[in-house]
Design a protein around this motif. Structure first.
Motif, PDB file in Angstrom:
ATOM      1  N   LYS A 178      26.175 -20.132 -21.610  1.00 18.20           N
ATOM      2  CA  LYS A 178      25.992 -19.641 -20.247  1.00 18.20           C
ATOM      3  C   LYS A 178      25.858 -18.121 -20.245  1.00 18.20           C
ATOM      4  O   LYS A 178      25.041 -17.549 -19.514  1.00 18.20           O
ATOM      5  CB  LYS A 178      27.166 -20.073 -19.378  1.00 18.20           C
ATOM      6  N   GLU A 179      26.658 -17.454 -21.072  1.00 16.30           N
ATOM      7  CA  GLU A 179      26.610 -15.993 -21.155  1.00 16.30           C
ATOM      8  C   GLU A 179      25.303 -15.495 -21.764  1.00 16.30           C
ATOM      9  O   GLU A 179      24.820 -14.420 -21.417  1.00 16.30           O
ATOM     10  CB  GLU A 179      27.789 -15.479 -21.986  1.00 16.30           C
ATOM     11  N   LEU A 180      24.737 -16.279 -22.688  1.00 21.79           N
ATOM     12  CA  LEU A 180      23.531 -15.858 -23.399  1.00 21.79           C
ATOM     13  C   LEU A 180      22.243 -16.170 -22.656  1.00 21.79           C
ATOM     14  O   LEU A 180      21.157 -15.740 -23.069  1.00 21.79           O
ATOM     15  CB  LEU A 180      23.483 -16.530 -24.782  1.00 21.79           C
ATOM     16  N   CYS A 181      22.331 -16.923 -21.579  1.00 26.18           N
ATOM     17  CA  CYS A 181      21.134 -17.303 -20.823  1.00 26.18           C
ATOM     18  C   CYS A 181      20.416 -16.050 -20.315  1.00 26.18           C
ATOM     19  O   CYS A 181      21.043 -15.089 -19.860  1.00 26.18           O
ATOM     20  CB  CYS A 181      21.539 -18.200 -19.654  1.00 26.18           C
ATOM     21  N   MET A 182      19.090 -16.033 -20.417  1.00 34.95           N
ATOM     22  CA  MET A 182      18.309 -14.863 -20.025  1.00 34.95           C
ATOM     23  C   MET A 182      18.468 -14.568 -18.540  1.00 34.95           C
ATOM     24  O   MET A 182      18.398 -15.474 -17.701  1.00 34.95           O
ATOM     25  CB  MET A 182      16.834 -15.069 -20.371  1.00 34.95           C
ATOM     26  N   LYS A 183      18.664 -13.296 -18.216  1.00 37.38           N
ATOM     27  CA  LYS A 183      18.803 -12.881 -16.822  1.00 37.38           C
ATOM     28  C   LYS A 183      17.452 -12.963 -16.105  1.00 37.38           C
ATOM     29  O   LYS A 183      16.396 -12.880 -16.716  1.00 37.38           O
ATOM     30  CB  LYS A 183      19.344 -11.453 -16.756  1.00 37.38           C
ATOM     31  N   SER A 184      17.520 -13.113 -14.792  1.00 40.50           N
ATOM     32  CA  SER A 184      16.302 -13.275 -13.996  1.00 40.50           C
ATOM     33  C   SER A 184      15.375 -12.065 -14.127  1.00 40.50           C
ATOM     34  O   SER A 184      14.146 -12.212 -14.144  1.00 40.50           O
ATOM     35  CB  SER A 184      16.653 -13.517 -12.531  1.00 40.50           C
ATOM     36  N   SER A 185      15.941 -10.859 -14.242  1.00 40.63           N
ATOM     37  CA  SER A 185      15.110  -9.662 -14.374  1.00 40.63           C
ATOM     38  C   SER A 185      14.308  -9.678 -15.667  1.00 40.63           C
ATOM     39  O   SER A 185      13.134  -9.275 -15.703  1.00 40.63           O
ATOM     40  CB  SER A 185      15.995  -8.406 -14.321  1.00 40.63           C
ATOM     41  N   LEU A 186      14.922 -10.179 -16.743  1.00 38.74           N
ATOM     42  CA  LEU A 186      14.229 -10.257 -18.022  1.00 38.74           C
ATOM     43  C   LEU A 186      13.178 -11.366 -17.992  1.00 38.74           C
ATOM     44  O   LEU A 186      12.078 -11.202 -18.533  1.00 38.74           O
ATOM     45  CB  LEU A 186      15.225 -10.510 -19.156  1.00 38.74           C
ATOM     46  N   LEU A 187      13.494 -12.479 -17.336  1.00 41.39           N
ATOM     47  CA  LEU A 187      12.523 -13.568 -17.210  1.00 41.39           C
ATOM     48  C   LEU A 187      11.279 -13.095 -16.470  1.00 41.39           C
ATOM     49  O   LEU A 187      10.148 -13.411 -16.850  1.00 41.39           O
ATOM     50  CB  LEU A 187      13.166 -14.752 -16.482  1.00 41.39           C
ATOM     51  N   GLU A 188      11.473 -12.335 -15.407  1.00 43.18           N
ATOM     52  CA  GLU A 188      10.334 -11.789 -14.661  1.00 43.18           C
ATOM     53  C   GLU A 188       9.522 -10.834 -15.530  1.00 43.18           C
ATOM     54  O   GLU A 188       8.289 -10.821 -15.481  1.00 43.18           O
ATOM     55  CB  GLU A 188      10.828 -11.065 -13.406  1.00 43.18           C
ATOM     56  N   LYS A 189      10.222 -10.054 -16.344  1.00 41.43           N
ATOM     57  CA  LYS A 189       9.550  -9.062 -17.199  1.00 41.43           C
ATOM     58  C   LYS A 189       8.625  -9.719 -18.200  1.00 41.43           C
ATOM     59  O   LYS A 189       7.559  -9.173 -18.518  1.00 41.43           O
ATOM     60  CB  LYS A 189      10.601  -8.221 -17.914  1.00 41.43           C
ATOM     61  N   ILE A 190       9.014 -10.895 -18.715  1.00 42.54           N
ATOM     62  CA  ILE A 190       8.176 -11.558 -19.723  1.00 42.54           C
ATOM     63  C   ILE A 190       7.267 -12.621 -19.102  1.00 42.54           C
ATOM     64  O   ILE A 190       6.616 -13.385 -19.812  1.00 42.54           O
ATOM     65  CB  ILE A 190       9.038 -12.191 -20.829  1.00 42.54           C
ATOM     66  N   GLY A 191       7.244 -12.691 -17.747  1.00 36.18           N
ATOM     67  CA  GLY A 191       6.319 -13.585 -17.061  1.00 36.18           C
ATOM     68  C   GLY A 191       6.806 -15.000 -16.874  1.00 36.18           C
ATOM     69  O   GLY A 191       5.989 -15.900 -16.651  1.00 36.18           O
ATOM     70  N   GLU A 192       8.126 -15.222 -16.940  1.00 41.85           N
ATOM     71  CA  GLU A 192       8.682 -16.548 -16.714  1.00 41.85           C
ATOM     72  C   GLU A 192       9.292 -16.644 -15.314  1.00 41.85           C
ATOM     73  O   GLU A 192       9.629 -15.634 -14.686  1.00 41.85           O
ATOM     74  CB  GLU A 192       9.765 -16.859 -17.760  1.00 41.85           C
TER      75      GLU A 192
END
Length: 414
Positions: A178-192
Motif C-alpha cells: 500500500k505504501e509503495l503504490c504510485m501516487k496519483s501525481s506520478l501516474l498523471e506524469k507518466i500518462g496513466e
C-alpha cells in the motif's frame, strides 16, 4: 549479464545458458540486449558468462563480427580464477566486480548493466539523456505493473522528480504494498489514470556513472537488486526512467511459451522487425522454406524448413524444421535443428529421422532442437501433472517440453 543456472527455465537450460535459448524461430535471447545496444549506438559490449556457456559463446562469436576500421566489439568475459579471487560469480554485482578492472581500462564515463534474458526493444540513449539531464548518479529503468504482479519484482518508491526514495525486493506484506503504490501525481506524469493501482517495478537495467559504480562495488555484496541498489539509494542520487513499451522477463517455461506464440498473432505486442531498429543474429545462409501442402493459420516459418503437414495453427517453426505429411500442430514452438541429416545418417539404428514424423498430433508443446519424433505420435499436456516427466520429455507450467536431441518413438502418446 549471462545469467545463472536458469532453474525456472529448465529443461530448456539443461544444456545451455538462459541467454542462448532460441526464441522467435531464428534468434537467441541474448540477441535482444546486444541488438538494443547496437541500435542505440553503444559499440562496446561485454557479455559476462558462467553457467553452461559453450553454445552462448559460439553464438556470439559467430554472430557479432566487426571490421578492423571501427572500435566496436562484443567481448565475452567468462568467470575465471585470478590472484584476487578464485570463486564463481556469487551474483550480478559480484560478476561486475570481478571484471571491473577490465571495464576501467577504457575511458567510459557511463556503464549500463543489462540482463541477457528479457524481451523488449529500447533505445538506451533516451535513458542516458535523462540520466545526464537530471545529474543522477545512478538511473534504474522501471515499468509500471499491477497489484498482482508487484510481489514478483523489486518495487521502487519515488518522489515527483523520479528520485528513488525506497526500494523493496519482492514485497508481499499488504501494508508495504500500500505504501509503495504510485501516487496519483506520478501516474498523471507518466500518462496513466490517477485512480489506477500501479507500482514501479525494476527491469534490472542500471545506468551508472563511472565513479559511482566503483564506489558501489567497493564491498563484497553479491547482488544489485537485493544489496547494491538499496545501499545506493541511501548514499547517492538514484533516479528512475519509466519504460512504456512491451517488456517480458523470460524467466519461466510459461513466459517463454507465451512470448513465442504471441509473435504469431495479428499486431503482436513485440515484433522482431522495426524499421531502423532490427534484431541481429547469426547469418545462416539457409535456403527458403519449402511448403508442399499445409493449412497454415498464424505461424512464423523460419528459413530452411521442409513442411508437408496437414495443419499448423499458432506455431513458431524454427530453422531447418522438417514436418511430414498428416501431422497437426497447434500452439507449438518447434526450435528446429542445428544441421540437416544426410542420407547416410537417416534411420541410423532404426531411430526416427530428424524432425516430426507422419500423422502426429501435437499441441501446447515446445520441441527443442534436433528432436526426432516418429510417426503417429500424440503429444498434449491435458490431464497430466505439471511436474510429470518421462523419456525425452518434461511437463512444466502446463506445457510439454521435448528435450534437445530427444528420440520419441513412433506410436508414443504423451
Amino acid at each position: 549479464m549471462g545469467g545463472g543456472a536458469g532453474t525456472r527455465l529448465f529443461p530448456l537450460t539443461q544444456d545451455r545458458a538462459k541467454p542462448a535459448v532460441p526464441i522467435g524461430g531464428k534468434y537467441r535471447l541474448v540477441d535482444i540486449p546486444i541488438s538494443n545496444c547496437l541500435n542505440s549506438g553503444i559499440r562496446g559490449i561485454y557479455v559476462l558468462t558462467q553457467f553452461n556457456s559453450t553454445s552462448l559463446h559460439r553464438h556470439i562469436n559467430e554472430s557479432y563480427k566487426f571490421d578492423a576500421f571501427n572500435h566496436s566489439f562484443v567481448e565475452i568475459l567468462a568467470a575465471q580464477q585470478t590472484h584476487q579471487g578464485s570463486h564463481w560469480y556469487q551474483g550480478t554485482a559480484d560478476a561486475v566486480r570481478q571484471n571491473l578492472r577490465t571495464f576501467l581500462e577504457r575511458d567510459y564515463d557511463y556503464f549500463i548493466i543489462l540482463s541477457g534474458d528479457q524481451l523488449y526493444r529500447m533505445d538506451y540513449r533516451i535513458m542516458l539523456n535523462q540520466h545526464i539531464e537530471s545529474a543522477a548518479d545512478l538511473t534504474i529503468s522501471c515499468i509500471p505493473v499491477n497489484h498482482e504482479a508487484a510481489p514478483g519484482f523489486g518495487i521502487m518508491e519515488t518522489d515527483d522528480a523520479l528520485r528513488i526514495t525506497r526500494f523493496v525486493e519482492k514485497p508481499s506484506n499488504p501494508a508495504i504494498l500500500k505504501e509503495l503504490c504510485m501516487k496519483s501525481s506520478l501516474l498523471e506524469k507518466i500518462g496513466e489514470c490517477p485512480s489506477q493501482k500501479l507500482y514501479l517495478a525494476s527491469m534490472g537495467i542500471y545506468l551508472f556513472n563511472r565513479q559511482v559504480l566503483i564506489d558501489c562495488l567497493d564491498n563484497e555484496l553479491p547482488d544489485f537488486g537485493k544489496n547494491i541498489i538499496p545501499n545506493a539509494i541511501k548514499k547517492h542520487d538514484v533516479r528512475t526512467t519509466v519504460f512504456r513499451g512491451y517488456w517480458e522477463d523470460i524467466g519461466t517455461i510459461r513466459a517463454f511459451f507465451n512470448a513465442n506464440l504471441q509473435l504469431a498473432d495479428s499486431n503482436p505486442s513485440y515484433s522482431f522487425y522495426k524499421s531502423g531498429s532490427p534484431i541481429y543474429t547469426q547469418s545462416l545462409f539457409l535456403p527458403a522454406s519449402v511448403i508442399e501442402q499445409a493449412v497454415i493459420h498464424r505461424a512464423i516459418i523460419s528459413d530452411g524448413c521442409m513442411i508437408n503437414a496437414t495443419s499448423i495453427d499458432r506455431c513458431v517453426i524454427g530453422t531447418r524444421s522438417i514436418i511430414r505429411p498428416g501431422t497437426q500442430l497447434k500452439n507449438t514452438v518447434v526450435m528446429g535443428a542445428d544441421f540437416y541429416e544426410s542420407e547416410f545418417t537417416e534411420h541410423l539404428n532404426n531411430v526416427p529421422s530428424m524432425g516430426i514424423g507422419e500423422n502426429c498430433c501435437i499441441e501446447n508443446t515446445i520441441i527443442d532442437k534436433n528432436a526426432r519424433i516418429g510417426n503417429n505420435v500424440n503429444i498434449s499436456p491435458h490431464g497430466k501433472d505439471n511436474d510429470q516427466q518421462g523419456p525425452g520429455y518434461f511437463i512444466r507450467d502446463g506445457i510439454v517440453v521435448i528435450l534437445k536431441n530427444a528420440i520419441i518413438p513412433s506410436g508414443t502418446r504423451i
